[in-house]
Design a protein around this motif. Structure first.
Motif, PDB file in Angstrom:
ATOM      1  N   GLN A 122       0.831  -1.206   0.000  1.00  0.00           N
ATOM      2  CA  GLN A 122       0.000   0.000   0.000  1.00  0.00           C
ATOM      3  C   GLN A 122       0.866   1.255   0.000  1.00  0.00           C
ATOM      4  O   GLN A 122       0.580   2.217  -0.721  1.00  0.00           O
ATOM      5  CB  GLN A 122      -0.913  -0.013   1.227  1.00  0.00           C
ATOM      6  CG  GLN A 122      -1.979  -1.087   1.196  1.00  0.00           C
ATOM      7  CD  GLN A 122      -2.757  -1.191   2.499  1.00  0.00           C
ATOM      8  OE1 GLN A 122      -2.398  -0.565   3.512  1.00  0.00           O
ATOM      9  NE2 GLN A 122      -3.821  -1.980   2.503  1.00  0.00           N
ATOM     10  N   ILE A 170      -9.671   3.278  -5.089  1.00  0.00           N
ATOM     11  CA  ILE A 170     -10.139   1.972  -4.597  1.00  0.00           C
ATOM     12  C   ILE A 170      -9.736   1.764  -3.146  1.00  0.00           C
ATOM     13  O   ILE A 170     -10.548   1.354  -2.308  1.00  0.00           O
ATOM     14  CB  ILE A 170      -9.588   0.846  -5.491  1.00  0.00           C
ATOM     15  CG1 ILE A 170     -10.229   0.912  -6.885  1.00  0.00           C
ATOM     16  CG2 ILE A 170      -9.845  -0.519  -4.855  1.00  0.00           C
ATOM     17  CD1 ILE A 170      -9.597  -0.017  -7.895  1.00  0.00           C
ATOM     18  N   LEU A 171      -8.469   2.052  -2.833  1.00  0.00           N
ATOM     19  CA  LEU A 171      -7.991   1.870  -1.452  1.00  0.00           C
ATOM     20  C   LEU A 171      -8.737   2.772  -0.480  1.00  0.00           C
ATOM     21  O   LEU A 171      -8.963   2.413   0.678  1.00  0.00           O
ATOM     22  CB  LEU A 171      -6.494   2.158  -1.375  1.00  0.00           C
ATOM     23  CG  LEU A 171      -5.552   1.139  -2.022  1.00  0.00           C
ATOM     24  CD1 LEU A 171      -4.121   1.645  -1.996  1.00  0.00           C
ATOM     25  CD2 LEU A 171      -5.639  -0.208  -1.304  1.00  0.00           C
ATOM     26  N   SER A 173     -11.849   3.975  -0.923  1.00  0.00           N
ATOM     27  CA  SER A 173     -13.296   3.983  -1.143  1.00  0.00           C
ATOM     28  C   SER A 173     -14.091   3.699   0.120  1.00  0.00           C
ATOM     29  O   SER A 173     -15.117   4.334   0.380  1.00  0.00           O
ATOM     30  CB  SER A 173     -13.654   2.967  -2.238  1.00  0.00           C
ATOM     31  OG  SER A 173     -13.221   1.664  -1.853  1.00  0.00           O
ATOM     32  N   LEU A 198      -9.420  -3.005   2.858  1.00  0.00           N
ATOM     33  CA  LEU A 198      -9.246  -1.659   2.295  1.00  0.00           C
ATOM     34  C   LEU A 198      -8.998  -0.679   3.437  1.00  0.00           C
ATOM     35  O   LEU A 198      -9.769  -0.662   4.411  1.00  0.00           O
ATOM     36  CB  LEU A 198     -10.488  -1.247   1.504  1.00  0.00           C
ATOM     37  CG  LEU A 198     -10.800  -2.084   0.252  1.00  0.00           C
ATOM     38  CD1 LEU A 198     -12.121  -1.644  -0.365  1.00  0.00           C
ATOM     39  CD2 LEU A 198      -9.673  -1.975  -0.771  1.00  0.00           C
TER      40      LEU A 198
END
Length: 322
Positions: A122, A170-171, A173, A198
């Motif tokens: 990440q 996306i991470l 969201s 996430l």
């Protein structure tokens, strides 16, 4: 056995320091440095190196937030030591020794393998995305604009930027920590739990802001150094920041290049070609390399002094940290 690890740790540190000094002596143009070595330039080089060294506590703070989303609470200080102790290993050809050293120290300190792997992945996605965003915005704000980018790099850089932006969205969201998904009846949710879930908007945007700040701090130091060294006014804060951010990206992606050597300098010169003369561009690139070398040495020494020769153990976690 603790004393054995301590002796081994200091032995590895001594070998890395010796290799780093040898590398620096071969990578730097000593004759050109003598021409630039006025007292103001030397003093500002130290200031720029200290600003560069600030990336370690800033990155440690961001890592702390990503780890918290995985259910592990750590203090910033041991995380900064885990980041800083293998710093000189990035100059070993292959571009992997630093990451291997960080992994070894983190796992020995009690961090879970899955947690380490997930948070570092990440971190890399967010750090690369920050380099593209900061680099493109800074370059767009400079007098020369995005036209300063080498033509052959524009299309893939925009494509990479869009892909990374999608990954960040996306991470960020929704906040779905793995412990919330682990017992879900959904097979997809359980699979997502195994890859760390996430992180959610708070952790992602905090980390993204921290990585963006790193490039701004380094750009600020290089710009101040350029001013003291008498570089043309066209090499302003925006250009200095963009040059480092975008060249860091290419150096990071280059396999086998120690600390981005060669690749990073090459892209710096290409971007600066539309802004300053070749002699000024080469002088700036040389000074930037001195700053990063000096900054990495400061990080290495400071992290070893802070930890006092001990590997940070799991008990050094700050369980009360948010």
């Amino acid at each position: 056995m603790k004393w054995v690890w301590r002796v081994l740790g200091w032995l590895v540190a001594a070998v890395l320091a010796a290799y780093f000094l040898w590398f620096a002596s071969r990578a730097l143009d000593i004759a050109r440095l003598r021409e630039l070595a006025t007292l103001p330039v030397v003093a500002m080089t130290l200031v720029a190196a200290l600003l560069y060294a600030c990336i370690i506590p800033v990155t440690a703070w961001a890592w702390k937030g990503l780890l918290a989303q995985q259910g592990e609470a750590w203090n910033v200080r041991p995380l900064a030591a885990l980041l800083g102790r293998p710093q000189l290993a990035k100059y070993i050809p292959g571009n992997v020794a630093q990451h291997v050293g960080r992994a070894f120290l983190s796992l020995r300190a009690g961090m879970g393998l899955r947690v380490f792997t997930v948070t570092v992945l990440q971190e890399n996605v967010l750090a690369v995305a920050a380099s593209v965003l900061v680099g493109l915005i800074a370059l767009a704000l400079s007098p020369g604009g995005l036209a300063q980018l080498p033509p052959e790099s524009r299309s893939w850089l925009w494509g990479l930027g869009l892909g990374l932006a999608a990954a960040v969205v996306i991470l960020a969201s929704v906040n779905l920590p793995p412990h919330r998904l682990a017992n879900s009846p959904s097979r997809l949710a359980r699979a997502l739990a195994r890859v760390g879930g996430l992180p959610g908007p708070k952790a992602v945007f905090s980390a993204f802001a921290a990585y963006s700040l790193n490039y701004v701090l380094i750009g600020l130091g290089l710009w101040l150094l350029a001013r003291v060294a008498g570089m043309p006014p066209a090499l302003d804060l925006a250009v200095a920041t963009a040059v480092f951010a975008l060249s860091w990206l290419l150096g990071f992606l280059a396999p086998g290049a120690p600390a981005g050597l060669g690749v990073r300098e090459g892209i710096m010169v290409l971007i600066l070609a539309e802004t300053v003369s070749d002699p000024d561009a080469l002088a700036f690139v040389l000074l930037a390399r001195v700053v990063t070398l000096m900054g990495d040495a400061i990080i290495f020494v400071a992290s070893h002094v802070a930890i006092r020769g001990r590997f940070p153990q799991a008990g050094s976690r700050d369980e009360a940290a948010a």
